[in-house]
Enzyme design. Sequence first.
Site, PDB file in Angstrom:
ATOM      1  N   GLU A 207      -0.489   8.872   0.674  1.00  0.00           N
ATOM      2  CA  GLU A 207       0.316   9.725  -0.229  1.00  0.00           C
ATOM      3  C   GLU A 207       0.862  10.521   0.793  1.00  0.00           C
ATOM      4  O   GLU A 207       0.733  10.722   1.873  1.00  0.00           O
ATOM      5  CB  GLU A 207      -0.705  10.794  -0.971  1.00  0.00           C
TER       6      GLU A 207
ATOM      7  N   GLY B 126     -12.171 -15.680  -3.281  1.00  0.00           N
ATOM      8  CA  GLY B 126     -12.758 -14.910  -2.250  1.00  0.00           C
ATOM      9  C   GLY B 126     -12.141 -14.960  -0.966  1.00  0.00           C
ATOM     10  O   GLY B 126     -12.717 -14.584   0.121  1.00  0.00           O
TER      11      GLY B 126
ATOM     12  N   TYR C 297      -7.110  -4.380  -2.848  1.00  0.00           N
ATOM     13  CA  TYR C 297      -7.166  -3.439  -1.656  1.00  0.00           C
ATOM     14  C   TYR C 297      -8.147  -2.301  -2.003  1.00  0.00           C
ATOM     15  O   TYR C 297      -9.018  -2.082  -1.243  1.00  0.00           O
ATOM     16  CB  TYR C 297      -5.829  -2.686  -1.313  1.00  0.00           C
TER      17      TYR C 297
ATOM     18  N   GLY D 211      -8.170 -16.223  -5.854  1.00  0.00           N
ATOM     19  CA  GLY D 211      -9.451 -16.045  -6.675  1.00  0.00           C
ATOM     20  C   GLY D 211     -10.556 -16.533  -6.036  1.00  0.00           C
ATOM     21  O   GLY D 211     -11.665 -16.489  -6.836  1.00  0.00           O
TER      22      GLY D 211
ATOM     23  N   GLU E 233       0.840  -7.385   9.154  1.00  0.00           N
ATOM     24  CA  GLU E 233       2.369  -7.437   8.667  1.00  0.00           C
ATOM     25  C   GLU E 233       2.340  -8.363   7.281  1.00  0.00           C
ATOM     26  O   GLU E 233       2.975  -8.045   6.452  1.00  0.00           O
ATOM     27  CB  GLU E 233       3.224  -8.264   9.680  1.00  0.00           C
TER      28      GLU E 233
END
Length: 169
Positions: free
Chosen positions: A148, A103, A139, A101, A91
């Site tokens: 899609e 990691g 991602y 930044g 969520e």
Amino acid sequence: MGKAQREAGGFSIRPAGPADVGLVLRFIRELAAYEKLEDQVVADEATLSQQMFQKGRARAVIAEYEGEPVGFALYFFNFSTFLGRGGLYLEDLYLTPAVRGKGFGQRMFCYLAQVALQEGCGRMEWWCLDWNTPSQGFYRRMGAQPMEDWTVWRMTRQALEALAEEGTV
């Protein structure tokens, strides 16, 4: 993954407990501010506590860096009829700006992937705002693919109440 992930480089992840409800709500509000959606947060500590820890509808983990909480992820399990197995739905995942930044986001995703596999899930899914291109790039680098040909649909409380009043099954 009920236990805290081993600390590495001062960073650790642990399951949230009832005492963390205020912290979870704080991070939810910070995330909403980042997404410019502060006006949509109606959650409060009592509701989160009931939904997460009494009804078991969601789980959360707390990210800590050098002993201080720096983020969270909130997730729950859904079910895919096509796969015939559960999935982990993320969520929200949020890290404070000061630790981005480093990691830590990827480490949180790794932790959640381990949870999903241990629970026998067939996939992990989440939404991302269209304007959030930095997250979309992150991602993609992890191997995630945008869906899609699908549109998210939602019924608000008012719509649910109106539909429920139309009749009984």
